[in-house]
Design a protein around this motif. Structure first.
Motif, short mmCIF file in Angstrom:
data_model
loop_
_atom_site.label_atom_id
_atom_site.label_comp_id
_atom_site.label_asym_id
_atom_site.label_seq_id
_atom_site.Cartn_x
_atom_site.Cartn_y
_atom_site.Cartn_z
N SER A 155 0.83 -1.21 0.00
CA SER A 155 0.00 0.00 0.00
C SER A 155 0.87 1.26 0.00
O SER A 155 0.57 2.23 -0.69
CB SER A 155 -0.92 0.02 1.22
OG SER A 155 -1.76 -1.10 1.22
N ARG A 156 1.93 1.21 0.76
CA ARG A 156 2.85 2.36 0.80
C ARG A 156 3.40 2.62 -0.59
O ARG A 156 3.44 3.75 -1.07
CB ARG A 156 3.99 2.09 1.79
CG ARG A 156 4.53 3.32 2.41
CD ARG A 156 5.91 3.82 1.96
NE ARG A 156 6.64 3.22 0.90
CZ ARG A 156 6.85 3.82 -0.28
NH1 ARG A 156 6.33 5.00 -0.56
NH2 ARG A 156 7.59 3.23 -1.20
N ILE B 213 -0.09 5.91 5.94
CA ILE B 213 0.38 4.54 5.71
C ILE B 213 1.68 4.22 6.45
O ILE B 213 1.87 3.09 6.94
CB ILE B 213 0.50 4.25 4.19
CG1 ILE B 213 0.71 2.76 3.94
CG2 ILE B 213 1.58 5.09 3.53
CD1 ILE B 213 -0.42 1.87 4.38
#
Ligand SMILES: Cc1cc2nc3c(=O)[nH]c(=O)nc-3n(C[C@H](O)[C@H](O)[C@H](O)COP(=O)(O)OP(=O)(O)OC[C@H]3O[C@@H](n4cnc5c(N)ncnc54)[C@H](O)[C@@H]3O)c2cc1C
Length: 124
Positions: A73-74, A88
């Motif tokens: 996700s980062r 995040i």
């Protein structure tokens, strides 16, 4: 997922690209697997049949999954993923501590290895 629908590159949202969808498909599948694992563990606990090795399996799998999902996700946030505008990195830092304090991945692996083989790979 929200960000990938908003962020446009080459004039369309990055969520519309196959590589982004592959990441999202992997994440949602692994999260679902993890949920099923703890659902089964809860049932075993309610029945009084849960073992500590099964707890190790769930912690090992689910902490690793959470760590991987946070990291992917980062990356999907690009450079915004390393700023304070998005949370995040806070999630990543949180999961790093959980990855240790829930029992380390290595120790859960050794517990499962012993359960499967009957042989302890560590000195007691
Ligand atoms: C935020 C936080 C909260 C915590 N809260 C609690 C709490 O409430 N109660 C509590 O009891 N503890 C708590 N802890 C402690 C936590 O349980 C331990 O930090 C954890 O079990 C790892 O122990 P250690 O730090 O001594 O690392 P070590 O045992 O020194 O391990 C260091 C590294 O070596 C690896 N390693 C160790 N032995 C082997 C081996 N035989 N083979 C291969 N690799 C190995 C480990 O997996 C790890 O990667 C907390 C820790 C943190 C970070």
């Amino acid at each position: 997922m929200d960000y990938s629908k908003e962020r446009k590159q080459f004039s369309k949202p990055i969520a519309g690209y196959q590589l982004t969808q592959a990441k999202l498909a992997d994440m949602v599948t692994r999260i679902t697997e993890a949920q099923l694992l703890v659902y089964r563990l809860g049932r075993l606990k309610d029945e009084g049949n849960m073992t500590f090795q099964q707890v190790s399996m769930a912690k090992r799998n689910n902490c690793e999954l959470a760590r991987d999902v946070a990291s992917i996700s980062r990356g999907m946030l690009g450079a915004n993923g390393v700023t304070e505008d998005y949370p995040i990195m806070r999630h990543m830092a949180n999961i790093e501590s959980v990855y240790t304090y829930e029992g380390t991945h290595e120790m859960h692996t050794l517990i499962l290895g012993q359960d499967v083989t009957g042989l302890a790979a560590y000195d007691s």
